[in-house]
Design a protein around this motif. Structure first.
Motif, PDB file in Angstrom:
ATOM      1  N   TRP A 178       1.295  22.657  -8.570  1.00  0.00           N
ATOM      2  CA  TRP A 178      -0.082  22.850  -8.083  1.00  0.00           C
ATOM      3  C   TRP A 178      -0.378  21.877  -6.936  1.00  0.00           C
ATOM      4  O   TRP A 178      -0.940  22.270  -5.909  1.00  0.00           O
ATOM      5  CB  TRP A 178      -1.086  22.645  -9.223  1.00  0.00           C
ATOM      6  CG  TRP A 178      -2.498  22.677  -8.752  1.00  0.00           C
ATOM      7  CD1 TRP A 178      -3.283  23.780  -8.559  1.00  0.00           C
ATOM      8  CD2 TRP A 178      -3.304  21.553  -8.364  1.00  0.00           C
ATOM      9  NE1 TRP A 178      -4.515  23.406  -8.080  1.00  0.00           N
ATOM     10  CE2 TRP A 178      -4.552  22.040  -7.956  1.00  0.00           C
ATOM     11  CE3 TRP A 178      -3.073  20.175  -8.334  1.00  0.00           C
ATOM     12  CZ2 TRP A 178      -5.569  21.206  -7.521  1.00  0.00           C
ATOM     13  CZ3 TRP A 178      -4.090  19.342  -7.903  1.00  0.00           C
ATOM     14  CH2 TRP A 178      -5.322  19.859  -7.499  1.00  0.00           C
ATOM     15  N   LEU A 179       0.002  20.599  -7.120  1.00  0.00           N
ATOM     16  CA  LEU A 179      -0.228  19.583  -6.087  1.00  0.00           C
ATOM     17  C   LEU A 179       0.374  20.006  -4.758  1.00  0.00           C
ATOM     18  O   LEU A 179      -0.238  19.820  -3.699  1.00  0.00           O
ATOM     19  CB  LEU A 179       0.367  18.239  -6.528  1.00  0.00           C
ATOM     20  CG  LEU A 179       0.293  17.092  -5.519  1.00  0.00           C
ATOM     21  CD1 LEU A 179      -1.159  16.660  -5.313  1.00  0.00           C
ATOM     22  CD2 LEU A 179       1.150  15.932  -5.976  1.00  0.00           C
ATOM     23  N   PHE A 180       1.560  20.593  -4.801  1.00  0.00           N
ATOM     24  CA  PHE A 180       2.256  21.000  -3.588  1.00  0.00           C
ATOM     25  C   PHE A 180       1.916  22.426  -3.161  1.00  0.00           C
ATOM     26  O   PHE A 180       2.503  22.943  -2.214  1.00  0.00           O
ATOM     27  CB  PHE A 180       3.769  20.826  -3.770  1.00  0.00           C
ATOM     28  CG  PHE A 180       4.203  19.385  -3.663  1.00  0.00           C
ATOM     29  CD1 PHE A 180       4.656  18.869  -2.461  1.00  0.00           C
ATOM     30  CD2 PHE A 180       4.117  18.534  -4.756  1.00  0.00           C
ATOM     31  CE1 PHE A 180       5.033  17.542  -2.351  1.00  0.00           C
ATOM     32  CE2 PHE A 180       4.492  17.206  -4.654  1.00  0.00           C
ATOM     33  CZ  PHE A 180       4.951  16.703  -3.452  1.00  0.00           C
ATOM     34  N   GLY A 181       0.956  23.053  -3.859  1.00  0.00           N
ATOM     35  CA  GLY A 181       0.503  24.385  -3.481  1.00  0.00           C
ATOM     36  C   GLY A 181       1.557  25.463  -3.660  1.00  0.00           C
ATOM     37  O   GLY A 181       1.603  26.416  -2.885  1.00  0.00           O
ATOM     38  N   ARG A 182       2.401  25.304  -4.647  1.00  0.00           N
ATOM     39  CA  ARG A 182       3.504  26.230  -4.856  1.00  0.00           C
ATOM     40  C   ARG A 182       3.252  27.155  -6.033  1.00  0.00           C
ATOM     41  O   ARG A 182       2.515  26.817  -6.972  1.00  0.00           O
ATOM     42  CB  ARG A 182       4.809  25.462  -5.064  1.00  0.00           C
ATOM     43  CG  ARG A 182       5.184  24.567  -3.885  1.00  0.00           C
ATOM     44  CD  ARG A 182       5.233  25.322  -2.544  1.00  0.00           C
ATOM     45  NE  ARG A 182       6.319  26.257  -2.486  1.00  0.00           N
ATOM     46  CZ  ARG A 182       7.501  26.025  -1.936  1.00  0.00           C
ATOM     47  NH1 ARG A 182       7.742  24.852  -1.370  1.00  0.00           N
ATOM     48  NH2 ARG A 182       8.428  26.948  -1.950  1.00  0.00           N
TER      49      ARG A 182
END
Length: 84
Positions: free
Chosen positions: A17-21
């Motif tokens: 989620w942090l890396f938008g994946r």
């Protein structure tokens, strides 16, 4: 923290989620802030945080520094079909 730190599926989903994946799941506000601090920290301060949260630091380092880190986290998270 060692290179063999076990990363839980929940931690993998949070870091994705942090890396938008794909496969990422938004964590609570504390974990969001903790991940932001880890991501912004230099190596020494990351190590200090890793004393308490080794899996989270290992996962963030994996995602940011390893060419196959995102795919590995997707596999850990149980998202084999999206890892590519």
């Amino acid at each position: 923290m060692s290179d063999e730190t076990a990363i839980s599926p929940e931690t993998a989903r949070h870091v994705l989620w942090l890396f938008g994946r794909q496969g990422g799941v938004q964590p609570g506000s504390f974990t969001q802030r903790l991940m932001a601090a880890i991501d912004a920290a230099d190596v020494l301060n990351q190590q200090k945080i890793a004393n308490e949260y080794p899996d989270l630091v290992a996962a963030i380092r994996m995602a940011g520094n390893d060419d196959t880190g995102i795919a590995t986290l997707q596999q850990i998270a149980g998202n084999d079909e999206v890892a590519a």
